[in-house]
Design a protein around this motif. Structure first.
Motif, short mmCIF file in Angstrom:
data_model
loop_
_atom_site.label_atom_id
_atom_site.label_comp_id
_atom_site.label_asym_id
_atom_site.label_seq_id
_atom_site.Cartn_x
_atom_site.Cartn_y
_atom_site.Cartn_z
N SER A 11 96.48 75.45 -19.77
CA SER A 11 96.51 74.71 -18.50
C SER A 11 97.64 75.19 -17.60
O SER A 11 97.64 74.91 -16.40
CB SER A 11 96.68 73.22 -18.75
OG SER A 11 97.96 72.97 -19.33
N THR A 31 89.57 62.82 -18.26
CA THR A 31 88.30 63.47 -17.98
C THR A 31 87.79 64.14 -19.25
O THR A 31 88.55 64.35 -20.21
CB THR A 31 88.44 64.57 -16.90
OG1 THR A 31 89.29 65.61 -17.44
CG2 THR A 31 89.03 64.03 -15.61
N GLU A 33 86.99 67.24 -19.38
CA GLU A 33 87.69 68.52 -19.46
C GLU A 33 89.05 68.36 -20.15
O GLU A 33 89.43 69.18 -20.99
CB GLU A 33 87.89 69.15 -18.09
CG GLU A 33 88.62 70.47 -18.19
CD GLU A 33 88.88 71.15 -16.86
OE1 GLU A 33 89.71 72.08 -16.85
OE2 GLU A 33 88.26 70.79 -15.85
N ARG A 37 90.20 70.25 -23.54
CA ARG A 37 91.45 71.00 -23.68
C ARG A 37 92.28 70.48 -24.85
O ARG A 37 92.83 71.24 -25.62
CB ARG A 37 92.26 70.95 -22.38
CG ARG A 37 91.66 71.76 -21.26
CD ARG A 37 92.52 71.72 -19.99
NE ARG A 37 91.97 72.58 -18.96
CZ ARG A 37 92.11 73.89 -18.93
NH1 ARG A 37 92.80 74.51 -19.87
NH2 ARG A 37 91.57 74.59 -17.95
N ILE A 78 87.92 77.53 -19.54
CA ILE A 78 86.95 76.53 -19.11
C ILE A 78 86.14 77.16 -17.99
O ILE A 78 86.67 77.52 -16.95
CB ILE A 78 87.64 75.24 -18.62
CG1 ILE A 78 88.52 74.63 -19.69
CG2 ILE A 78 86.59 74.25 -18.11
CD1 ILE A 78 87.81 74.03 -20.87
N ARG A 80 83.16 75.64 -16.74
CA ARG A 80 82.53 74.62 -15.91
C ARG A 80 82.80 73.25 -16.49
O ARG A 80 82.75 73.05 -17.69
CB ARG A 80 81.02 74.89 -15.88
CG ARG A 80 80.19 73.86 -15.15
CD ARG A 80 78.73 74.29 -15.06
NE ARG A 80 78.11 74.51 -16.36
CZ ARG A 80 77.18 73.72 -16.90
NH1 ARG A 80 76.75 72.65 -16.26
NH2 ARG A 80 76.66 74.01 -18.07
N HIS A 81 83.10 72.30 -15.60
CA HIS A 81 83.20 70.88 -15.95
C HIS A 81 82.26 70.16 -15.00
O HIS A 81 82.50 70.14 -13.80
CB HIS A 81 84.64 70.38 -15.81
CG HIS A 81 84.77 68.90 -16.00
ND1 HIS A 81 85.59 68.13 -15.21
CD2 HIS A 81 84.19 68.04 -16.86
CE1 HIS A 81 85.50 66.87 -15.59
NE2 HIS A 81 84.66 66.80 -16.58
N VAL A 91 81.08 70.21 -20.51
CA VAL A 91 82.13 71.22 -20.33
C VAL A 91 81.65 72.50 -20.99
O VAL A 91 81.30 72.51 -22.16
CB VAL A 91 83.47 70.77 -20.94
CG1 VAL A 91 84.52 71.87 -20.79
CG2 VAL A 91 83.96 69.48 -20.32
N PHE A 93 82.70 76.29 -22.04
CA PHE A 93 83.96 76.98 -22.32
C PHE A 93 83.75 78.17 -23.24
O PHE A 93 82.73 78.27 -23.93
CB PHE A 93 84.99 76.03 -22.93
CG PHE A 93 84.67 75.62 -24.34
CD1 PHE A 93 85.17 76.33 -25.43
CD2 PHE A 93 83.85 74.53 -24.59
CE1 PHE A 93 84.86 75.96 -26.74
CE2 PHE A 93 83.55 74.15 -25.89
CZ PHE A 93 84.05 74.87 -26.96
#
Length: 134
Positions: A11, A31, A33, A37, A78, A80-81, A91, A93
């Motif tokens: 991140s 979220t 996402e 993570r 990532i 797409r969320h 999500v 990934f």
């Protein structure tokens, strides 16, 4: 892990300001996402209890063995969320890792559900590009 160290989830934030509070139970992922993570970071850090607690009860395995198989996690991307509605999200990934000097990619489209204000991992489609080309 040192709180000031970079978070394993890529991140760009320090662990203490990213996945650390989620792993400690101090807060819930805001979220899907963020939960994704934190789950990746939990694999990096061998936090099986966190992984199990963030897995939806309908698909959660009875146990999770993260014994040292030589896996070295190399990074998370990532792609797409997508929020489906207020309680469902997807999500997409790619997680890169190495075992015994050989590199691998885990490509997944994961499904998440929110219950009582908390996000959970439900399941996912591994290597979806292979299924689309078949």
């Amino acid at each position: 892990m040192k709180p000031a160290a970079a978070c394993p989830c890529n991140s760009g934030k320090p662990y203490a300001a990213c996945c650390g509070p989620l792993h400690a139970g101090a807060e819930n992922a805001p979220t899907a996402e963020a939960l994704m993570r934190s789950r990746y970071s939990a694999y990096v850090l061998n936090l099986a209890p966190y992984l199990l607690s963030s897995w939806h009860a309908s698909t959660r395995p009875p146990e999770l063995d993260l014994s040292d198989d030589g896996t070295k996690w190399l990074g998370l991307n990532i792609k797409r969320h997508q929020v489906i509605d207020e309680n469902h999200a997807v999500v997409e990934f790619i997680a890169r890792y190495r075992i015994g000097g050989r590199g691998y990619r885990l490509y997944e489209i994961s499904r998440f559900v929110r219950e009582d204000g908390r996000w959970y991992y439900v399941d996912g489609d591994l290597n979806p590009q292979e299924k689309n080309s078949a």
